[in-house]
Design a protein around this motif. Sequence first.
Motif, PDB file in Angstrom:
ATOM      1  N   THR A 194       1.035  -1.354  -0.284  1.00  0.00           N
ATOM      2  CA  THR A 194      -0.139   0.552  -0.221  1.00  0.00           C
ATOM      3  C   THR A 194       1.416   1.089   0.223  1.00  0.00           C
ATOM      4  N   THR A 195       0.714   2.491  -0.648  1.00  0.00           N
ATOM      5  CA  THR A 195       1.255   3.733  -0.651  1.00  0.00           C
ATOM      6  C   THR A 195       0.191   4.613   0.237  1.00  0.00           C
ATOM      7  N   ILE A 196       1.166   5.579   0.828  1.00  0.00           N
ATOM      8  CA  ILE A 196       0.897   6.769   1.620  1.00  0.00           C
ATOM      9  C   ILE A 196       0.685   7.838   0.281  1.00  0.00           C
ATOM     10  N   THR A 237       5.372  10.270  -0.328  1.00  0.00           N
ATOM     11  CA  THR A 237       4.943   9.295  -0.957  1.00  0.00           C
ATOM     12  C   THR A 237       5.916   8.287   0.383  1.00  0.00           C
ATOM     13  N   THR A 238       4.803   7.021   1.260  1.00  0.00           N
ATOM     14  CA  THR A 238       5.784   6.163   2.090  1.00  0.00           C
ATOM     15  C   THR A 238       5.015   4.968   1.375  1.00  0.00           C
ATOM     16  N   THR A 239       5.817   3.705   1.257  1.00  0.00           N
ATOM     17  CA  THR A 239       4.729   2.774   0.502  1.00  0.00           C
ATOM     18  C   THR A 239       5.640   1.174   1.249  1.00  0.00           C
ATOM     19  N   ILE A 240       4.994   0.148   1.566  1.00  0.00           N
ATOM     20  CA  ILE A 240       4.721  -0.880   2.220  1.00  0.00           C
ATOM     21  C   ILE A 240       4.421  -1.550   2.003  1.00  0.00           C
ATOM     22  N   VAL A 295       9.457  -4.001   3.744  1.00  0.00           N
ATOM     23  CA  VAL A 295      10.147  -2.928   3.462  1.00  0.00           C
ATOM     24  C   VAL A 295       9.162  -1.591   3.605  1.00  0.00           C
ATOM     25  N   VAL A 296      10.076  -0.659   3.402  1.00  0.00           N
ATOM     26  CA  VAL A 296       9.240   1.199   3.520  1.00  0.00           C
ATOM     27  C   VAL A 296       9.875   1.814   2.376  1.00  0.00           C
ATOM     28  N   ARG A 297       9.287   1.930   1.983  1.00  0.00           N
ATOM     29  CA  ARG A 297      10.292   3.248   1.031  1.00  0.00           C
ATOM     30  C   ARG A 297       9.532   4.397   1.111  1.00  0.00           C
ATOM     31  N   THR A 298      11.095   5.492   1.162  1.00  0.00           N
ATOM     32  CA  THR A 298      10.097   6.872   1.512  1.00  0.00           C
ATOM     33  C   THR A 298      10.666   7.819   0.622  1.00  0.00           C
ATOM     34  N   THR A 299       9.347   8.651  -0.054  1.00  0.00           N
ATOM     35  CA  THR A 299      10.101   9.678  -1.502  1.00  0.00           C
ATOM     36  C   THR A 299      10.302  10.976  -0.803  1.00  0.00           C
ATOM     37  N   TYR A 300      11.388  11.571  -0.564  1.00  0.00           N
ATOM     38  CA  TYR A 300      10.930  13.410   0.172  1.00  0.00           C
ATOM     39  C   TYR A 300      10.913  14.485  -1.360  1.00  0.00           C
ATOM     40  N   THR A 301      11.122  15.602  -0.879  1.00  0.00           N
ATOM     41  CA  THR A 301      10.823  16.696  -2.155  1.00  0.00           C
ATOM     42  C   THR A 301      12.292  16.516  -2.272  1.00  0.00           C
ATOM     43  N   ASP A 302      14.074  16.415  -1.145  1.00  0.00           N
ATOM     44  CA  ASP A 302      15.148  17.146  -1.423  1.00  0.00           C
ATOM     45  C   ASP A 302      15.908  16.510  -0.278  1.00  0.00           C
ATOM     46  N   ARG A 339       1.140  -1.821   9.596  1.00  0.00           N
ATOM     47  CA  ARG A 339       1.016  -0.819   8.699  1.00  0.00           C
ATOM     48  C   ARG A 339       1.674   0.275   9.982  1.00  0.00           C
ATOM     49  N   VAL A 340       1.784   0.908   8.558  1.00  0.00           N
ATOM     50  CA  VAL A 340       2.449   2.397   9.573  1.00  0.00           C
ATOM     51  C   VAL A 340       2.566   3.940   9.682  1.00  0.00           C
ATOM     52  N   SER A 341       2.944   4.731  10.011  1.00  0.00           N
ATOM     53  CA  SER A 341       3.271   5.614  10.309  1.00  0.00           C
ATOM     54  C   SER A 341       4.290   6.268  10.374  1.00  0.00           C
ATOM     55  N   GLN A 342       4.714   7.770  10.064  1.00  0.00           N
ATOM     56  CA  GLN A 342       6.311   8.085   9.430  1.00  0.00           C
ATOM     57  C   GLN A 342       6.178   9.622   9.940  1.00  0.00           C
TER      58      GLN A 342
END
Length: 182
Positions: A30-32, A47-50, A58-65, A150-153
């Motif tokens: 799932t993706t947040i 985005t955070t993809t679980i 696996v938790v993959r997170t994308t950031y602006t910069d 489930r995930v919270s960041q």
Amino acid sequence: MKTAPRLLGALAAVGALVVTGSGAAVAATTTIDDGADATASLHDVLTTTIKHRSERVVVRTTYTDLRRHSDAGPAGTTIHLDTVPERKGPEFALTTGLQDGTDYQLVKVRRWKLTTTQVDCAHDLRIRWKRDVTRLRVDRACIGDPEQVRVSQKMVDQYDGSHPVIDWAPGRKRFSAWVSAG
């Protein structure tokens, strides 16, 4: 008699939404989508993809910069893992800085507060500054072989210590949908 086909089409669309909506909670991924809501920070979580696999989460997170070295000041993130549906709040969290030279640790959590109890098992975190991505991998055995997770960041940017930028994904002390092991 044009009303009947329209009604049937509308009912079919609603049925498809119900099936799609319920599938997200039991899927292996799932993706947040967090969007640009902490624009005062270079480290805004987008985005955070679980992915809940049979061996690991696996938790993959994308950031602006993301930047390896930044004059913008220190920033860090905490990824909360909720593994027990009957309990309120997360049981584990990985906390890390987002610049080069920072360390990370996986700890137990109690009532949304990090404890000093480190979890000593197979887990790692990679930061890819050029891609603006972090990737956490935790063996399921580390976190009690949960059927669902489930995930919270939470990201905190201390550029201006008097006004830190805080970004929660999907929201303050809120979680993604439950993701079953796939």
